[in-house]
Design a protein around this motif. Structure first.
Motif, PDB file in Angstrom:
ATOM      1  N   ALA A 173      71.133 -28.426  48.852  1.00  0.00           N
ATOM      2  CA  ALA A 173      72.471 -27.826  48.756  1.00  0.00           C
ATOM      3  C   ALA A 173      72.872 -27.170  50.076  1.00  0.00           C
ATOM      4  N   LEU A 174      71.925 -26.496  50.726  1.00  0.00           N
ATOM      5  CA  LEU A 174      72.227 -25.875  52.012  1.00  0.00           C
ATOM      6  C   LEU A 174      72.502 -26.925  53.086  1.00  0.00           C
ATOM      7  N   LEU A 175      71.778 -28.040  53.034  1.00  0.00           N
ATOM      8  CA  LEU A 175      72.012 -29.107  54.008  1.00  0.00           C
ATOM      9  C   LEU A 175      73.419 -29.689  53.865  1.00  0.00           C
ATOM     10  N   PHE A 176      73.890 -29.817  52.644  1.00  0.00           N
ATOM     11  CA  PHE A 176      75.223 -30.351  52.415  1.00  0.00           C
ATOM     12  C   PHE A 176      76.308 -29.289  52.628  1.00  0.00           C
ATOM     13  N   SER A 177      75.900 -28.100  53.027  1.00  0.00           N
ATOM     14  CA  SER A 177      76.865 -27.024  53.312  1.00  0.00           C
ATOM     15  C   SER A 177      76.693 -26.553  54.749  1.00  0.00           C
ATOM     16  N   ILE A 178      76.596 -27.518  55.665  1.00  0.00           N
ATOM     17  CA  ILE A 178      76.324 -27.195  57.060  1.00  0.00           C
ATOM     18  C   ILE A 178      77.386 -26.255  57.624  1.00  0.00           C
ATOM     19  N   VAL A 179      78.658 -26.534  57.322  1.00  0.00           N
ATOM     20  CA  VAL A 179      79.731 -25.689  57.857  1.00  0.00           C
ATOM     21  C   VAL A 179      79.578 -24.263  57.357  1.00  0.00           C
ATOM     22  N   TRP A 180      79.326 -24.119  56.050  1.00  0.00           N
ATOM     23  CA  TRP A 180      79.125 -22.781  55.494  1.00  0.00           C
ATOM     24  C   TRP A 180      77.874 -22.142  56.062  1.00  0.00           C
ATOM     25  N   LEU A 181      76.851 -22.982  56.326  1.00  0.00           N
ATOM     26  CA  LEU A 181      75.584 -22.472  56.848  1.00  0.00           C
ATOM     27  C   LEU A 181      75.771 -21.876  58.241  1.00  0.00           C
ATOM     28  N   THR A 182      76.624 -22.516  59.056  1.00  0.00           N
ATOM     29  CA  THR A 182      76.860 -21.988  60.407  1.00  0.00           C
ATOM     30  C   THR A 182      77.550 -20.629  60.357  1.00  0.00           C
ATOM     31  N   ARG A 183      78.314 -20.375  59.293  1.00  0.00           N
ATOM     32  CA  ARG A 183      78.979 -19.080  59.179  1.00  0.00           C
ATOM     33  C   ARG A 183      77.982 -17.960  58.875  1.00  0.00           C
ATOM     34  N   LEU A 184      76.824 -18.332  58.345  1.00  0.00           N
ATOM     35  CA  LEU A 184      75.831 -17.308  58.026  1.00  0.00           C
ATOM     36  C   LEU A 184      75.299 -16.613  59.269  1.00  0.00           C
ATOM     37  N   VAL A 185      75.385 -17.269  60.414  1.00  0.00           N
ATOM     38  CA  VAL A 185      74.854 -16.670  61.638  1.00  0.00           C
ATOM     39  C   VAL A 185      75.919 -15.905  62.411  1.00  0.00           C
ATOM     40  N   GLN A 186      77.155 -15.897  61.921  1.00  0.00           N
ATOM     41  CA  GLN A 186      78.203 -15.125  62.576  1.00  0.00           C
ATOM     42  C   GLN A 186      78.013 -13.645  62.257  1.00  0.00           C
ATOM     43  N   PRO A 187      78.133 -12.774  63.268  1.00  0.00           N
ATOM     44  CA  PRO A 187      77.919 -11.329  63.022  1.00  0.00           C
ATOM     45  C   PRO A 187      78.899 -10.768  61.992  1.00  0.00           C
ATOM     46  N   TRP A 188      78.356  -9.997  61.074  1.00  0.00           N
ATOM     47  CA  TRP A 188      79.176  -9.306  60.078  1.00  0.00           C
ATOM     48  C   TRP A 188      79.513  -7.889  60.531  1.00  0.00           C
ATOM     49  N   PHE A 189      78.514  -7.198  61.098  1.00  0.00           N
ATOM     50  CA  PHE A 189      78.736  -5.835  61.568  1.00  0.00           C
ATOM     51  C   PHE A 189      77.696  -5.517  62.633  1.00  0.00           C
ATOM     52  N   TYR A 190      77.900  -4.403  63.304  1.00  0.00           N
ATOM     53  CA  TYR A 190      76.998  -3.964  64.367  1.00  0.00           C
ATOM     54  C   TYR A 190      76.449  -2.586  63.991  1.00  0.00           C
ATOM     55  N   LEU A 191      75.142  -2.419  64.237  1.00  0.00           N
ATOM     56  CA  LEU A 191      74.475  -1.162  63.928  1.00  0.00           C
ATOM     57  C   LEU A 191      73.437  -0.886  65.001  1.00  0.00           C
ATOM     58  N   GLU A 206      62.400 -10.871  61.901  1.00  0.00           N
ATOM     59  CA  GLU A 206      63.419 -11.854  62.264  1.00  0.00           C
ATOM     60  C   GLU A 206      64.811 -11.354  61.888  1.00  0.00           C
ATOM     61  N   GLY A 207      64.914 -10.668  60.747  1.00  0.00           N
ATOM     62  CA  GLY A 207      66.201 -10.105  60.362  1.00  0.00           C
ATOM     63  C   GLY A 207      66.673  -9.029  61.328  1.00  0.00           C
ATOM     64  N   LEU A 208      65.720  -8.362  61.996  1.00  0.00           N
ATOM     65  CA  LEU A 208      66.040  -7.336  62.995  1.00  0.00           C
ATOM     66  C   LEU A 208      66.068  -7.909  64.404  1.00  0.00           C
TER      67      LEU A 208
END
Length: 246
Positions: A60-78, A203-205
């Motif tokens: 399912a994630l492979l077939f959602s490549i466009v959505w998957l690329t959005r996951l790496v876009q910054p949401w906020f800065y801390l 990795e999350g940090l």
């Protein structure tokens, strides 16, 4: 047909399949430890169901490549660091894995038979499958990003993931039985999950710990323990305990 006749794609498929199997080791260990709490009649269904969920999540994630690329876009800065949806998923999954591993280690060291029975009742089939599904999402992100980085053909990525999951289904029961029979191996497996959880948090940090180091360390520890187990069996064969001592 041009995909089947292309030797480069076959090499990429084999390499990606092997890598997906290696990356799935932590998934197999986690599933094996969870299903050990279930009755023997439910364990195979939970094991196969958990791996099937892992396969469906990856596809399912492979077939959602466009959505998957959005996951790496910054949401906020801390504190000067950017955090994306992928970072939050990795952080949450890492904390969950750390907590679960610590609880399992505590249960193995301090648990009593009555407590183990209550824990088994609490860890029902639905609860186990839900936990497997939750951690599948975290492990699938790593797997899918690896696949996308290696191969560009979607069909090759899907085929490699399906083959890897089928292999994992084939060996999961044997690995789970081996872990259950040998407490020291189970403790090593839980220690490995602790390391994986720590790596996910790192990795999350944005502090990446190379997975190759973790797999090598775990493989080396398991190899040493297998030698110790063989040595103990040999010593027991040479010096059996006196009758009535057990």
């Amino acid at each position: 047909m041009h995909l089947i006749a292309n030797p480069d794609l076959w090499l990429a498929f084999l390499a990606l399949s092997l890598l997906e199997i290696v990356l799935g080791i932590d998934n197999i260990i986690f599933i094996s430890i969870l299903v050990a709490r279930l009755p023997p009649t439910q364990a195979p269904s939970a094991r196969i169901g958990g791996l099937a969920l892992a396969m469906l999540t990856r596809i399912a994630l492979l077939f959602s490549i466009v959505w998957l690329t959005r996951l790496v876009q910054p949401w906020f800065y801390l504190a000067g660091r950017s955090f994306s949806a992928r970072d939050l998923v990795l952080l949450g999954g890492g904390v969950f894995l750390l907590g679960k591993s610590v609880l399992e280690i505590h249960q193995a060291l301090e648990g009593h038979p009555a407590e183990a029975g209550r824990a088994r009742l609490r860890g029902g089939f639905i609860a186990v499958v839900a936990q497997i599904a939750l951690i599948d999402i975290v492990f699938s992100l790593d797997s899918v990003f690896t696949a996308v980085g290696m191969v560009r053909e979607l069909s090759v990525m899907v085929a490699a993931i399906v083959v890897a999951i089928l292999v994992m289904m084939w060996v999961a029961r044997s690995i789970g039985a081996f872990i259950t029979r040998h407490p020291t191996i189970k403790m090593l497996a839980l220690a490995f999950l602790l390391l994986i959880g720590l790596a996910l948090v790192g990795e999350g940090l944005h502090f990446e710990i190379p997975k190759g180091y973790l797999y090598f360390a775990m493989g080396f520890a398991v190899a040493v323990e297998l030698i110790n187990m063989r040595l103990r069996r040999r010593l027991q064969a040479r010096h059996p305990p006196p009758p009535g001592s057990g």
